[in-house]
Structure formats: C-alpha cells, structure tokens
Design a protein around this motif. Structure first.
Motif, short mmCIF file in Angstrom:
data_model
loop_
_atom_site.label_atom_id
_atom_site.label_comp_id
_atom_site.label_asym_id
_atom_site.label_seq_id
_atom_site.Cartn_x
_atom_site.Cartn_y
_atom_site.Cartn_z
N GLU A 40 0.82 -1.21 0.00
CA GLU A 40 0.00 0.00 0.00
C GLU A 40 0.86 1.27 0.00
N ASN A 41 2.13 1.09 -0.18
CA ASN A 41 3.07 2.22 -0.24
C ASN A 41 3.15 3.03 1.05
N LEU A 42 3.02 2.35 2.16
CA LEU A 42 3.17 3.04 3.44
C LEU A 42 4.60 2.89 3.97
N ILE A 43 5.31 1.98 3.36
CA ILE A 43 6.71 1.78 3.72
C ILE A 43 7.45 1.64 2.39
N SER A 44 8.52 2.40 2.24
CA SER A 44 9.21 2.30 0.94
C SER A 44 10.69 2.04 1.13
N ASP A 45 11.28 1.57 0.06
CA ASP A 45 12.72 1.35 0.03
C ASP A 45 13.21 0.43 1.14
N VAL A 46 12.49 -0.65 1.36
CA VAL A 46 12.98 -1.60 2.34
C VAL A 46 14.14 -2.37 1.72
N GLY A 47 15.22 -2.47 2.47
CA GLY A 47 16.40 -3.17 1.98
C GLY A 47 16.19 -4.66 1.83
N ARG A 48 17.08 -5.30 1.09
CA ARG A 48 16.99 -6.75 0.91
C ARG A 48 18.34 -7.38 1.19
N ALA A 49 18.30 -8.57 1.76
CA ALA A 49 19.52 -9.36 1.91
C ALA A 49 19.84 -10.00 0.56
N ARG B 293 6.86 2.56 13.68
CA ARG B 293 6.27 2.87 15.00
C ARG B 293 5.31 4.05 14.90
N VAL B 294 5.72 5.06 14.16
CA VAL B 294 4.84 6.23 13.98
C VAL B 294 3.59 5.80 13.22
N LEU B 295 3.82 5.06 12.14
CA LEU B 295 2.72 4.55 11.32
C LEU B 295 1.70 3.80 12.18
N ARG B 296 2.18 2.92 13.02
CA ARG B 296 1.29 2.15 13.89
C ARG B 296 0.55 3.07 14.88
N CYS B 297 1.26 4.05 15.36
CA CYS B 297 0.65 5.00 16.29
C CYS B 297 -0.51 5.72 15.61
N LEU B 298 -0.28 6.16 14.37
CA LEU B 298 -1.32 6.86 13.64
C LEU B 298 -2.48 5.93 13.30
N ARG B 299 -2.15 4.71 12.87
CA ARG B 299 -3.20 3.72 12.56
C ARG B 299 -4.03 3.41 13.80
N ASP B 300 -3.33 3.15 14.89
CA ASP B 300 -4.01 2.80 16.15
C ASP B 300 -4.97 3.88 16.62
N THR B 301 -4.71 5.09 16.20
CA THR B 301 -5.55 6.19 16.65
C THR B 301 -6.53 6.61 15.55
N GLY B 302 -6.70 5.72 14.56
CA GLY B 302 -7.79 5.93 13.61
C GLY B 302 -7.45 6.55 12.28
N MET B 303 -6.17 6.86 12.03
CA MET B 303 -5.86 7.37 10.70
C MET B 303 -6.00 6.20 9.72
N THR B 304 -6.65 6.46 8.58
CA THR B 304 -6.89 5.37 7.64
C THR B 304 -5.66 5.11 6.77
N ILE B 305 -5.66 3.95 6.13
CA ILE B 305 -4.60 3.59 5.20
C ILE B 305 -4.48 4.64 4.10
N ASP B 306 -5.61 5.09 3.61
CA ASP B 306 -5.62 6.12 2.56
C ASP B 306 -4.92 7.40 3.01
N GLN B 307 -5.26 7.83 4.19
CA GLN B 307 -4.64 9.06 4.71
C GLN B 307 -3.14 8.86 4.92
N LEU B 308 -2.79 7.69 5.43
CA LEU B 308 -1.37 7.41 5.64
C LEU B 308 -0.62 7.38 4.32
N ARG B 309 -1.27 6.82 3.30
CA ARG B 309 -0.63 6.79 1.98
C ARG B 309 -0.39 8.22 1.49
#
Lengths: 127, 127
Positions: A28-37, A53-69
DNA sequence: CAACAACCTGGAGTGCACTCCAGGTCAAGC
DNA sequence: GCTTGACCTGGAGTGCACTCCAGGTTGTTG
C-alpha cells in the motif's frame, strides 16, 4: 543510528504486527525502500523501525490507510510538503483529543449505568 | 416517562444512527419488544431510547455486537444475572480507561513528531 | 542429501458492522 | 384514483484492514 538490520520476524515482533501486515503496508506504499539481503529477504533498518512505529501510532488512533498513503506521498515529494504534513499531524492530534473527550463522556454514562445497577432495588426495566 | 412514541426516523435522528442500523440491531437481538403502530410501523418508547443510547455508547467505545448480544441475553434472564452484567460494564469501563491511556501515549508521540518537523533544519530522513 | 525454517510472490479469503436493494403495504394529499 | 412518502421484509452487497494460501527459493542442520 546503529546499522543493525531487522528481519521481518524481528520487525513484526518489535512493532506488534504480523509479517503479513508489514508486507501489506509495503504494497500500500506506506513503507518504501525496504532493503533486501542477498537472498531477497527484507532487512529493515533503524529508520524503518522508527517510521513503522509512527505509522502504527497513527493507525491505532484511527488514521486510515488512505490518509497514511497520502502522508507518505507528501513525504516523497520533499520539503515543500512539510507544512501540509504538519497540518495533517495537528489535525490528527485534534481528532485524538476529541476522541478522548468522547471516551470521557462514555465513561460517565457507563458509571451512571453502574450506579443504577448498584442502587436498584426493584424496577425490572433493563431490556 | 412520557408516553411519546418515536418513529424510526425520529429515533435514528435522536441517537445518530441510520434506520437500517436500528433494524440491524433488532435483527441481532440488541433491541427487543419494539412496539408497532396499527400499520405495522415501529414505534419506539422512552425506554427504547434510553437503552439505544447506552447501546450506542458501548458500541462507540468498542464493545462488539456479540458482546452486546450477550449482555442483552443476560438482561432477559432476569435479576440473577445482574452481577455478571455489572462485571461486564466494569470490565468495559476499564478497557475504555486503558484506551484513553493509549491515546495519551499516542498524543505524546505525535507531539514529538510535530516537534521534529518544527526544529528540523536539514536532515532528509522522513519516510 | 533430506528435512526444515524463514522468507518470497500474487492473489484470494475473512470478519465485522453496517448499508443497500427489490418488491410490497399503507395513509394522506392533490 | 393516483402519486408520494414513510415504512415493511428478507437477503445481498460494501468497505476496510488485514489475513491466509499455494507454490517456490534459499540456507542451515543432522
């Protein structure tokens, strides 16, 4: 920042979500450029950890996936979008405060209902 | 209690849900013995109003439909279940308090993030 | 070298709480 | 007497945020 990298299982454990959820966020493009082994497995760095951690904090408090994107997209567009991101955070903060106030009102009503149970001698009207 | 009866539309308006939701709650046995007018239309009384307000309060604060149904079933089983209903309310109250504490922690993190935006001069690490 | 664990991908499935729909009834107003 | 609006029923559909699955690769372990 240390250069210690986390495996998917370690990250899931660290932030309290499933590995599937981590992959879902990435899709969903909420996390980008994750490294690979070398073997293609994900390796998360300290920056990823902090952001998730921030993402989870915002999600937990009701921010939607759309808004986070949207927030993430702004981040990718560079410094020019800082004011808008700040506004999003402040608006969200206000919503969380408002939610707390709602919970307070709910607690009052629950307490009232509890009181009724405690002082009820007869009167069967409960539904 | 007055004997004024509310139509579905009035009830929906009074408690802030849709008429469909009201019917849904009834199907799920969260509201029982709703009166009917001669033409078969529902007529809610003051007791229904009070209960649906409590119901909404509990739903709004995260009690599930299943739990609410259980609470209602207890109510129908009579006074012997009062202790259990009281326990449910108290447990739920504790959950709402816990949720409030979570929101407080979230607000702290959001504030911290806002501070970072405000004091950031360079350093591009955002996402 | 076989078995196993940890991960990979794209895509399908799940659970919850509604929300909407088709087809019908009834009472009031023009 | 026909339309309109509010309501009725049973049942299907929706949106969100995951969650699970099949089939495959890689790397370690006994």
């Amino acid at each position: 920042m240390t250069d210690h990298l986390l495996t998917p299982a370690e990250m899931a454990d660290a932030v309290g979500v499933s590995i599937d959820t981590l992959r879902y966020y990435e899709r969903e493009n909420l996390i980008s450029d994750v490294g690979r082994a070398a073997n293609g497995h994900r390796r998360y760095d300290a920056g990823d950890l902090a952001w998730i951690r921030v993402l989870r904090c915002l999600r937990d408090t009701g921010m939607t996936i759309d808004q986070l994107r949207h927030y993430c997209e702004l981040g990718e567009q560079g410094d020019a979008t800082k004011p808008e991101r700040l506004t999003m955070l402040r608006d969200h903060r206000a919503k969380v405060e408002a939610r707390k106030a709602e919970l307070d009102r709910a607690i009052e009503l629950i307490d009232h209902k509890i009181d009724i149970y405690l002082h009820e001698d007869d009167e069967g009207a409960t539904s």
